[in-house]
Design an enzyme around this catalytic site. Structure first.
Site, mmCIF file in Angstrom:
data_model
loop_
_atom_site.group_PDB
_atom_site.id
_atom_site.type_symbol
_atom_site.label_atom_id
_atom_site.label_comp_id
_atom_site.label_asym_id
_atom_site.label_seq_id
_atom_site.Cartn_x
_atom_site.Cartn_y
_atom_site.Cartn_z
ATOM 1 N NE ARG A 130 -87.569 -11.433 -35.259
ATOM 2 C CZ ARG A 130 -88.777 -12.000 -35.177
ATOM 3 N NH1 ARG A 130 -88.940 -13.247 -35.610
ATOM 4 N NH2 ARG A 130 -89.797 -11.328 -34.695
ATOM 5 C CD GLU A 140 -68.594 3.066 -42.796
ATOM 6 O OE1 GLU A 140 -69.201 4.139 -42.783
ATOM 7 O OE2 GLU A 140 -68.639 2.262 -43.739
ATOM 8 C CG HIS A 159 -68.350 6.834 -51.064
ATOM 9 N ND1 HIS A 159 -67.057 6.651 -51.537
ATOM 10 C CD2 HIS A 159 -69.046 5.743 -51.489
ATOM 11 C CE1 HIS A 159 -66.990 5.512 -52.197
ATOM 12 N NE2 HIS A 159 -68.182 4.942 -52.185
ATOM 13 C CG HIS A 184 -71.803 4.598 -56.343
ATOM 14 N ND1 HIS A 184 -72.086 5.462 -55.306
ATOM 15 C CD2 HIS A 184 -70.778 3.814 -55.906
ATOM 16 C CE1 HIS A 184 -71.266 5.211 -54.293
ATOM 17 N NE2 HIS A 184 -70.469 4.220 -54.628
#
Length: 359
Positions: free
Chosen positions: A120, A236, A247, A264
């Protein structure tokens, strides 16, 4: 040495930029609380920098284990994530460990996501070795793996505790990889800082030659911009979306062509040019600005158009699944002028289809 701090309250962290940090950065690593570390890299970076990284960590007083993964965007999967978990569990690593990402954006994204999930959430450190990772993916805590239906669609926000950027590692980058990183550098000039774009135009030859002063300034300026944006909008919800210029188109290219066929940065370069042309069509960017963007991308031998074999109907399904889409509506990042971009949902899918068809 340059230091930039990402201001996120109790989760703030430094970005350290300097040549030869893999030989001199132990003071920063010694400040980390975790004693046990797992360095995760790939089979391209390992022969170059793994031993030095392990030595550095040991000099900082850390216990070090390693994992070497296959290289490539095609390896950025849930299956590879399971390999990381299996290695950590086999070593009996607890919550007090740190995962260390040594490599480019693929390694950084996967290791960050693994750190977000393992027990976690555990600490992690970014040691980016590519230009693209140094100016973009290693900063800001966006972590993820790919899915056949979309790039970076499975992930989490999980900030590193430290980012160490040894600019000497860029000397071993293939020319194509360095150019792909320059696409992300140019992105910051288009969307945020017109003066930086102008500086990039003037410093093309110095950057191609990887002259240290020019390179360090470019990396620092990109990190400054990203640190400012992330501090304002970590997850964001607003302004950080602007960093995705190029993108929405670029991720569609990567997913449709097959991960790794286009790098990329190459896909982002083509995507930025497509975004610029759409902006021009809307009456925002003028002819001179379009010409400057195209010329700077071409100066680094980056693509300024999408794949010849890709049509509108192949872009749109990926764009509908884009993380910026809301209520089924595609949202785009478009430059209004050089140095300022906006998020807009004002382009209909029909308009987008026609635009892509006419490219």
């Amino acid at each position: 040495m340059e230091r930039i701090d990402v201001q996120l309250g109790t989760r703030s962290y430094p970005i350290i930029i300097a040549p030869d940090l893999l030989d001199s950065g132990q003071e920063w690593l010694a400040q980390l609380k975790p004693h046990r570390t797992l360095v995760i890299t790939n089979d391209v970076v390992a022969p170059l920098y793994l031993e030095r990284t392990c030595t550095l960590l040991r000099q900082a007083g850390k216990l070090v284990d390693t994992l070497v993964l296959p290289d490539g965007e095609a390896e950025k999967t849930l299956a590879t994530l399971d390999t990381i978990f299996s290695r950590a569990l086999s070593l009996d690593l607890g919550r007090d460990c740190a995962l260390v990402a040594l490599g480019g954006g693929v390694i950084g994204d996967m290791v960050g996501f693994a750190a977000a999930c393992y027990q976690r959430g555990v600490s992690f450190v970014q040691i980016p070795t590519t230009l693209l990772a140094q100016v973009d993916s290693s900063v800001g805590g966006k972590t993820a793996v790919n899915h056949p239906l979309g790039k970076n669609m499975i992930g989490a926000f999980h900030q590193p505790e430290l980012v160490l950027m040894d600019t000497r590692t860029l000397s071993t980058l293939p020319e194509r990889e360095f150019a792909a990183g320059m696409a992300e550098v140019i992105k910051y000039g288009i969307l945020w800082d017109g003066e930086f774009f102008q500086w990039l135009e003037a410093q093309q030859q110095a950057l191609k030659a990887q002259q240290p002063e020019a390179l360090i300034y470019a990396i620092r300026r990109c990190c400054e911009i990203k640190a400012e944006v992330v501090a304002e909008d970590e997850t964001e919800q607003g302004v950080r979306a602007l960093l995705n210029l190029g993108h929405t188109f670029g991720h569609a290219i990567e997913a449709e062509q097959g991960y790794g066929v286009w790098l990329h940065g190459e896909a982002v370069a083509a995507g930025m040019m497509q975004a610029a042309l759409l902006s021009h069509q809307l009456g925002w960017l003028d002819d001179a600005e379009i010409a400057r963007i195209r010329a700077l991308l071409q100066a680094f031998e980056l693509p300024v158009a999408g794949p010849d074999n890709m049509v509108a109907e192949q872009y749109l399904p990926h764009m509908r699944r884009d993380k910026k889409a809301l209520n089924g509506q595609i949202r785009l990042i478009l430059p209004r002028t050089l140095g300022r971009a906006v998020v807009t949902a004002d382009v209909t899918e029909a308009q987008l289809r026609t635009f892509l068809h006419d490219l």
